[in-house]
Design an enzyme around this catalytic site. Sequence first.
Site, PDB file in Angstrom:
ATOM      1  N   SER A   6     -10.858 -38.507 -22.619  1.00  0.00           N
ATOM      2  CA  SER A   6     -10.569 -37.487 -21.598  1.00  0.00           C
ATOM      3  C   SER A   6     -10.432 -37.888 -20.222  1.00  0.00           C
ATOM      4  O   SER A   6      -9.450 -38.856 -20.102  1.00  0.00           O
ATOM      5  CB  SER A   6     -11.176 -36.278 -21.764  1.00  0.00           C
ATOM      6  N   HIS A   7     -11.057 -37.528 -19.319  1.00  0.00           N
ATOM      7  CA  HIS A   7     -10.928 -37.954 -18.100  1.00  0.00           C
ATOM      8  C   HIS A   7     -11.817 -39.443 -17.782  1.00  0.00           C
ATOM      9  O   HIS A   7     -11.691 -39.800 -16.512  1.00  0.00           O
ATOM     10  CB  HIS A   7     -11.545 -36.995 -16.964  1.00  0.00           C
ATOM     11  N   ASP A  39      -6.242 -36.332 -21.685  1.00  0.00           N
ATOM     12  CA  ASP A  39      -5.750 -36.001 -22.869  1.00  0.00           C
ATOM     13  C   ASP A  39      -5.213 -34.545 -22.742  1.00  0.00           C
ATOM     14  O   ASP A  39      -4.864 -33.853 -23.821  1.00  0.00           O
ATOM     15  CB  ASP A  39      -7.163 -35.700 -23.890  1.00  0.00           C
ATOM     16  N   LYS A  57      -8.931 -26.116 -24.226  1.00  0.00           N
ATOM     17  CA  LYS A  57      -8.362 -25.881 -23.122  1.00  0.00           C
ATOM     18  C   LYS A  57      -7.108 -26.724 -22.923  1.00  0.00           C
ATOM     19  O   LYS A  57      -6.843 -27.317 -23.774  1.00  0.00           O
ATOM     20  CB  LYS A  57      -9.236 -26.403 -21.995  1.00  0.00           C
ATOM     21  N   ASP A  78      -5.475 -34.105 -17.276  1.00  0.00           N
ATOM     22  CA  ASP A  78      -6.275 -35.153 -17.133  1.00  0.00           C
ATOM     23  C   ASP A  78      -5.674 -36.332 -18.450  1.00  0.00           C
ATOM     24  O   ASP A  78      -4.805 -36.165 -19.026  1.00  0.00           O
ATOM     25  CB  ASP A  78      -7.611 -34.699 -17.381  1.00  0.00           C
ATOM     26  N   ASP A 105      -6.053 -31.573 -21.339  1.00  0.00           N
ATOM     27  CA  ASP A 105      -6.578 -30.452 -21.484  1.00  0.00           C
ATOM     28  C   ASP A 105      -6.928 -29.682 -20.192  1.00  0.00           C
ATOM     29  O   ASP A 105      -7.276 -28.744 -20.250  1.00  0.00           O
ATOM     30  CB  ASP A 105      -7.482 -30.214 -22.790  1.00  0.00           C
ATOM     31  N   ARG A 106      -7.083 -30.705 -19.176  1.00  0.00           N
ATOM     32  CA  ARG A 106      -7.450 -30.003 -17.867  1.00  0.00           C
ATOM     33  C   ARG A 106      -6.509 -29.714 -16.965  1.00  0.00           C
ATOM     34  O   ARG A 106      -5.361 -30.212 -17.217  1.00  0.00           O
ATOM     35  CB  ARG A 106      -8.382 -31.080 -17.304  1.00  0.00           C
TER      36      ARG A 106
HETATM   37  C1  VG1 Z   1     -17.554 -32.242 -18.750  1.00  0.00           C
HETATM   38  C2  VG1 Z   1     -17.330 -30.955 -18.323  1.00  0.00           C
HETATM   39  C3  VG1 Z   1     -17.282 -29.817 -19.130  1.00  0.00           C
HETATM   40  C4  VG1 Z   1     -16.163 -30.070 -20.234  1.00  0.00           C
HETATM   41  C5  VG1 Z   1     -16.334 -31.601 -20.719  1.00  0.00           C
HETATM   42  C6  VG1 Z   1     -14.982 -31.865 -21.785  1.00  0.00           C
HETATM   43  O1  VG1 Z   1     -18.708 -32.187 -19.587  1.00  0.00           O
HETATM   44  O2  VG1 Z   1     -18.270 -30.505 -17.293  1.00  0.00           O
HETATM   45  O3  VG1 Z   1     -17.020 -28.442 -18.818  1.00  0.00           O
HETATM   46  O4  VG1 Z   1     -15.846 -29.172 -21.218  1.00  0.00           O
HETATM   47  O5  VG1 Z   1     -16.325 -32.502 -19.811  1.00  0.00           O
HETATM   48  O6  VG1 Z   1     -13.916 -31.933 -20.905  1.00  0.00           O
HETATM   49  P1  VG1 Z   1     -20.070 -32.838 -18.948  1.00  0.00           P
HETATM   50  O7  VG1 Z   1     -21.013 -32.559 -20.368  1.00  0.00           O
HETATM   51  O8  VG1 Z   1     -19.779 -34.348 -18.731  1.00  0.00           O
HETATM   52  O9  VG1 Z   1     -20.435 -31.941 -17.914  1.00  0.00           O
HETATM   53  V1  VG1 Z   1     -12.804 -33.173 -21.427  1.00  0.00           V
HETATM   54  O10 VG1 Z   1     -11.282 -32.682 -20.472  1.00  0.00           O
HETATM   55  O11 VG1 Z   1     -13.553 -34.301 -21.126  1.00  0.00           O
HETATM   56  O12 VG1 Z   1     -12.470 -32.563 -23.052  1.00  0.00           O
HETATM   57 CO    CO Z   2      -9.981 -33.564 -21.318  1.00  0.00          CO
END
Ligand code: VG1
Ligand code: CO
Length: 545
Positions: A113-114, A281, A378, A279, A283-284
Amino acid sequence: MTIQIIKTTPFDDQKPGTSGLRKSVKHFKKPDYLQTFVQAIFNTLDTIQGSTLILGGDGRYFNREAIQIILRMAAAAGFGRVIVGQGGILSTPAASNLIRQYQALGGIILSASHNAGGPEGDFGIKFNGANGGPAPESMTEAMFAAAKQIHEYHIVPLNPIPVDKLGTYQLSGMQVEVVDSVSAYLALMETLFDFDKIAALLTSDHFKMRFDAMHAVTGPYGHRILEERLGAPVDTVIQGEPLADFGGGHPDPNQTHAHELMAMLYARNSDIDFGAASDGDGDRNMILGKRFFVTPSDSLAILAANARLIPGYKEGIAGIARSMPTSQAPDRVAAKLGIPCFETPTGWKFFGNLLDAGKITLCGEESFGTGSDHVREKDGLWAVLFWLNLLAEKQDSVENIVRKHWAEYGRNYYSRHDYEAIDMQDANALVDALQAQLSGLAGKSFGALSVRAADNFTYTDPVDGSVSKNQGIRILFTDGSRIIFRLSGTGTQGATLRVYLEKYEADVSKHDQDVQDALADLLAIVQTVARIEHFTGREAADVVT
Ligand code: VG1
Ligand code: CO
């Protein structure tokens, strides 16, 4: 069919976090590491024979190699068919959609993801089930347990599938279908939004937008949907070419990391009306107006309040869910609409049951995630299209829409402060010390604020009754303000402490404060109760959103 049985040594660190298993690329490249986790996924599924698997990723470094390995292991496991996104590319919401559309057993999504990519960056893998959503905790626990016992994995001989070329291929008796990464997703979006109205907006002389794909997976989606299908000018999508290392950037759509987009929208003479980013992948989402930032919590509340204006939601919404740290702005909308608002732990996997049971239609998280029952993830571009549809319908600016919302519902000042890559032991000591204070906090006053309750959030799933404990420390004040502390479940270096601050302001004459100023008294309380500098040596947060 020849199946090779490869002897291996189990791994005890394959515990999926908030969203799948994430480790550095170097860690993932350890011999048999990826293979062991894939085998662990397959070992926890019981109806693989002849079934369909969806496979794709965000295109980051190691995506291509991983795709070929997983295809060979899927064939050995007995899948009848794997649907792969062209070039190994599928955004997370597009993968979720394909799982549902093909009635697949599930999907494997390769993404961190990010998190940064490239040989020095991170890699990740997650499994989504037949509903299209992230595997529930019970299943991720089972995968973790399985990985600790795996002494061999099964794979068919090397036979590279040309994933860049659309078509159907055979791999040791299993069918591999390489499909266009965007088409099915685009078709789904067309069922939800008024594309003619959005197209009219995007092609008018009075409206300009920029979509920042951050050199990640939404580049091809943005070009195809916004520019080709909706007719937006060709410079609408910026950083639209997916790169294996995201161009060295951090594909996280927030005010800090999406700095190119921020600079465009915040320029003194900016002529851009709407800015959005997604982001790694896809989803954000981040939503910007001209010199105006929409908090993700407000965005969810505003989409919910206006859902009936959008074709896909014109019958109204059944309910809303938000993750616990997300601001309470959506709760006020739900109350006014007379629909339920659920509070879940962080992570999309907790929305799945509520969506499947029809209890909610929209859901979101403060971390730039918004979505609906159209998939079970998302969905960044969905949120962008929702906002575009709203702008086209209201013929008003982003800022005006948000300000009118605040005038009606009040404003929830909100901010998250992240302290990244701190020492794990320091982080645990800080959390332990906080935990130890909790029982004594209720009734205490800090300046004008009094603590109503303090606890560590426990969630009981209203659908299946499963209980998830220790989901974040909450300090709740009598005026509705909140401070929340959590350790991230997606980081790969040390620990990341997230501090979430929220304060409600009903008085419209006070809606123009600087966010951090409005939250300053809460931040002072954070320093008193959590003593972040004492435990971690950090004076200030690394990222403030
Ligand atoms: C973070 C965010 C959370 C989100 C998760 C996955 O998790 O705070 O809200 O669902 O990333 O998003 P954490 O445990 O680091 O707070 V993604 O776009 O990485 O699938
Ligand atoms: Co993501």
